[in-house]
Design an enzyme around this catalytic site. Structure first.
Site, PDB file in Angstrom:
ATOM      1  NE  ARG A  99      -2.614  -1.781   3.109  1.00 35.25           N
ATOM      2  CZ  ARG A  99      -3.023  -1.793   4.384  1.00 35.25           C
ATOM      3  NH1 ARG A  99      -3.921  -0.924   4.794  1.00 35.25           N
ATOM      4  NH2 ARG A  99      -2.538  -2.664   5.231  1.00 35.25           N
ATOM      5  CG  ASN A 129      -2.470  -9.542  17.993  1.00 35.62           C
ATOM      6  OD1 ASN A 129      -1.594  -9.330  18.840  1.00 35.62           O
ATOM      7  ND2 ASN A 129      -2.253 -10.203  16.873  1.00 35.62           N
TER       8      ASN A 129
HETATM    9  C1  UD1 Z   1      -0.883  -8.639  12.189  1.00 37.18           C
HETATM   10  C2  UD1 Z   1      -1.679  -9.605  13.043  1.00 37.18           C
HETATM   11  C3  UD1 Z   1      -2.896  -8.895  13.619  1.00 37.18           C
HETATM   12  C4  UD1 Z   1      -2.461  -7.692  14.405  1.00 37.18           C
HETATM   13  C5  UD1 Z   1      -1.598  -6.785  13.567  1.00 37.18           C
HETATM   14  C6  UD1 Z   1      -1.013  -5.699  14.433  1.00 37.18           C
HETATM   15  C7  UD1 Z   1      -1.311 -11.758  11.973  1.00 37.18           C
HETATM   16  C8  UD1 Z   1      -1.891 -12.827  11.153  1.00 37.18           C
HETATM   17  N1  UD1 Z   1      -2.093 -10.724  12.238  1.00 37.18           N
HETATM   18  O1  UD1 Z   1      -1.701  -8.269  11.110  1.00 37.18           O
HETATM   19  O2  UD1 Z   1      -3.642  -9.759  14.435  1.00 37.18           O
HETATM   20  O3  UD1 Z   1      -3.593  -6.989  14.883  1.00 37.18           O
HETATM   21  O4  UD1 Z   1      -0.501  -7.529  12.999  1.00 37.18           O
HETATM   22  O5  UD1 Z   1      -0.197  -4.869  13.663  1.00 37.18           O
HETATM   23  O6  UD1 Z   1      -0.181 -11.871  12.407  1.00 37.18           O
HETATM   24  N2  UD1 Z   1       5.625  -9.908   7.705  1.00 37.18           N
HETATM   25  C9  UD1 Z   1       6.672 -10.665   7.279  1.00 37.18           C
HETATM   26  N3  UD1 Z   1       6.446 -11.727   6.461  1.00 37.18           N
HETATM   27  C10 UD1 Z   1       5.201 -12.057   6.045  1.00 37.18           C
HETATM   28  C11 UD1 Z   1       4.111 -11.277   6.469  1.00 37.18           C
HETATM   29  C12 UD1 Z   1       4.346 -10.208   7.309  1.00 37.18           C
HETATM   30  O7  UD1 Z   1       7.813 -10.395   7.631  1.00 37.18           O
HETATM   31  O8  UD1 Z   1       5.091 -13.051   5.306  1.00 37.18           O
HETATM   32  C13 UD1 Z   1       5.873  -8.771   8.575  1.00 37.18           C
HETATM   33  C14 UD1 Z   1       5.477  -7.474   7.944  1.00 37.18           C
HETATM   34  O9  UD1 Z   1       6.582  -6.921   7.237  1.00 37.18           O
HETATM   35  C15 UD1 Z   1       5.066  -6.616   9.121  1.00 37.18           C
HETATM   36  C16 UD1 Z   1       4.606  -7.624  10.170  1.00 37.18           C
HETATM   37  O10 UD1 Z   1       5.096  -8.880   9.737  1.00 37.18           O
HETATM   38  O11 UD1 Z   1       6.138  -5.879   9.657  1.00 37.18           O
HETATM   39  C17 UD1 Z   1       3.094  -7.670  10.289  1.00 37.18           C
HETATM   40  O12 UD1 Z   1       2.551  -8.079   9.048  1.00 37.18           O
HETATM   41  P1  UD1 Z   1       1.224  -7.482   8.466  1.00 37.18           P
HETATM   42  O13 UD1 Z   1       0.940  -8.125   7.178  1.00 37.18           O
HETATM   43  O14 UD1 Z   1       1.269  -5.995   8.500  1.00 37.18           O
HETATM   44  O15 UD1 Z   1       0.181  -8.025   9.553  1.00 37.18           O
HETATM   45  P2  UD1 Z   1      -1.226  -7.436   9.829  1.00 37.18           P
HETATM   46  O16 UD1 Z   1      -2.124  -7.782   8.723  1.00 37.18           O
HETATM   47  O17 UD1 Z   1      -1.099  -6.025  10.196  1.00 37.18           O
END
Ligand code: UD1
Ligand code: CA
Length: 461
Positions: A15, A168
């Site tokens: 985004r 969360n």
């Molecule tokens: C996640 C949580 C959600 C929480 C929120 C808070 C999960 C499934 N959900 O959602 O419950 O309320 O964070 O911010 O965990 N990332 C990786 N590899 C991946 C996917 C993500 O490194 O394959 C990292 C992203 O770069 C980011 C973090 O993990 O820094 C969180 O990922 P994001 O996709 O933003 O999670 P949310 O959908 O926000």
């Protein structure tokens, strides 16, 4: 029990619609990820691992010594990221702190509180939560006894679950003993087809283990997924930084219009008017007054200086010096104590000695200007011949007449003068006056001649 930290930073940040990895976007002078690493800095960690993926090489470049990275090949979800992060990590017997790399307002004291609660309660996991509604955060689900049983993502939640206010934060401490096993059991059986780290919580609770929660101020959970959210986070960070400096004795006429980088240092008694931007390693000494309208990057300003409507980069401004309005200090400018650089003056790689003045309309490049020298309006160092740069040396107490062209390399002795409008190509001895100027001619009655010409033209047409 040692604490190991996993920072999840592999996501694409789609985004942001940017070529740069999301966690490298700037917030008050630091990449988003650096804010998280700074929050971790005061915590005694046995190991810190950043999970990288998108733009891995660029992200790795900013990691400080002692922080390592693990590559998550494909972004299959937060659970998969955690799995990639613990590869080769000794987790049994240790606590694993997991946090996202895009949560710049999270503070060290909140992380500390989460770790303390985890250790005090002997839980299998402890989750950082907050009360926010509505939001796109995962919802915390509890049983009738109030025990945390599961986290549900918005896209998987039913209306009752969506109505839950406790969310969360995405920051957790896991006891390492069961963590690896729980991660291995994750599936992609959910709306997004991803491995959810949140499912580890449900797995642990389902197996009868205790899961705790620590509630925090929702501001700390401000995430950055878009430029709108980045600007929102910047506003919150700005408020936090400015309130911090005001508490240290800095006066601000309008703190909403003062932009101070995370690494900038100010002293008590500094006064700041609106639209001042201080960036990089800028430092300002006590009782200096800045603004309106100042941009300073990597610049040291002493005590009791006055700077307004000006730009300073990689420069030094001594005690009691005056800058502006409308001065531009390019890198390597050094203004010594009580010197003055006035209106529409540009300097580059130039020293202005103690009490020396360049008050108006001048360019001083590659110059060394002695103490108490005075450079008149319109004077310029011609420091560049199209091929190389040369130095101009102006002695102490020298007087450079208005509109002097100093063709470098050239030296003006101490106490020397140059006549207004001179093009100085040769060195000037101490105490001498150098004048380079054609003699003034006078043509008397010239106005009458012009009048006569005008008349003749009118008659002819
Ligand atoms: C996640 C949580 C959600 C929480 C929120 C808070 C999960 C499934 N959900 O959602 O419950 O309320 O964070 O911010 O965990 N990332 C990786 N590899 C991946 C996917 C993500 O490194 O394959 C990292 C992203 O770069 C980011 C973090 O993990 O820094 C969180 O990922 P994001 O996709 O933003 O999670 P949310 O959908 O926000
Ligand atoms: Ca997020």
């Amino acid at each position: 029990m040692a604490v190991k930290a996993l920072v999840l930073a592999a996501g694409a940040g789609t985004r942001m619609k940017s070529n740069a990895p999301k966690v490298l976007h700037d917030l008050a002078g630091l990449p988003l990820l650096q804010w998280v690493l700074d929050a971790l800095a005061p915590i005694a960690l046995d190991e810190t691992v950043v999970v990288v993926g998108h733009g891995a090489e660029e992200v790795e470049k900013i990691l400080p010594e002692g922080v390592t990275s693990r590559l998550q090949d494909q972004q299959l979800g937060t659970g998969d990221a955690a799995r990639a992060g613990v590869v080769g990590m000794e987790i049994i017997g240790n606590a694993i702190l997991v946090l996202p790399g895009d949560m710049p307002l999270l503070t060290g004291s909140t992380i500390r509180r989460l770790l303390d609660a985890h250790q005090a309660t002997n839980a299998a996991a402890t989750v950082l939560t907050a009360e926010i509604q509505p939001s796109d955060f995962g919802r915390i689900l509890r049983n009738e006894a109030g025990e945390l049983v599961r986290i549900v993502e918005v896209r998987d939640a039913d209306p009752d679950e969506l109505a839950v206010q406790e969310v969360n934060g995405g920051v957790y401490v896991f006891s390492g003993d069961l963590f690896g096993e729980a991660l291995d059991d994750l599936t992609t059986d959910n709306a997004q087809g991803e491995y959810y780290l949140t499912d580890v919580i449900g797995w642990l609770a389902g197996a009868g283990h205790k899961v705790g929660a620590v509630v925090t101020d929702p501001v700390e959970l401000t995430g950055v997924n878009s430029h709108q959210q980045l600007a929102g986070a910047a506003r919150l960070v700005r408020r936090r930084i400015n309130e911090g400096w005001m508490a240290e004795g800095v006066w601000m006429q309008d703190p909403d219009r003062v932009y101070i980088g995370a690494r900038v240092r100010l002293s008590p008694g500094v006064r700041i008017f609106p639209d001042v931007h201080l960036e990089g390693a800028t430092e300002v000494g006590s009782d200096s007054v800045l603004g309106p309208d100042v941009y300073a990057l990597d610049t040291r300003i002493g005590t009791g200086s006055r700077v307004w409507y000006s730009v300073m980069r990689g420069s030094t401004v001594g005690d009691g010096a005056e800058v502006g309005p409308y001065a531009s200090l390019r890198p390597g400018s050094v203004l010594e104590a009580r010197s003055k650089l006035g209106t529409f003056v540009e300097t580059k790689n130039t020293r202005l000695g103690e009490g020396a003045k360049v008050p108006h309309l001048a360019y001083m490049g590659d110059a060394d200007i002695g103490a108490r020298a005075n450079v008149g309006a319109g004077s310029i160092t011609c420091n560049y011949d199209g091929v190389s740069k040369y130095t101009t040396k102006i002695g102490e107490r020298a007087f450079i007449g208005s509109d002097t062209m100093l063709v470098a390399p050239v030296t003006i002795g101490d106490d020397a003068f140059t006549g207004a409008g001179s093009v100085i190509t040769q060195d000037v001895s101490p105490g001498a006056l150098a004048v380079e100027r054609n003699e003034q001619k006078e043509i008397r009655g010239y106005a009458a001649r012009v009048e006569a010409r005008k008349k003749k033209k009118q008659q002819d047409t």
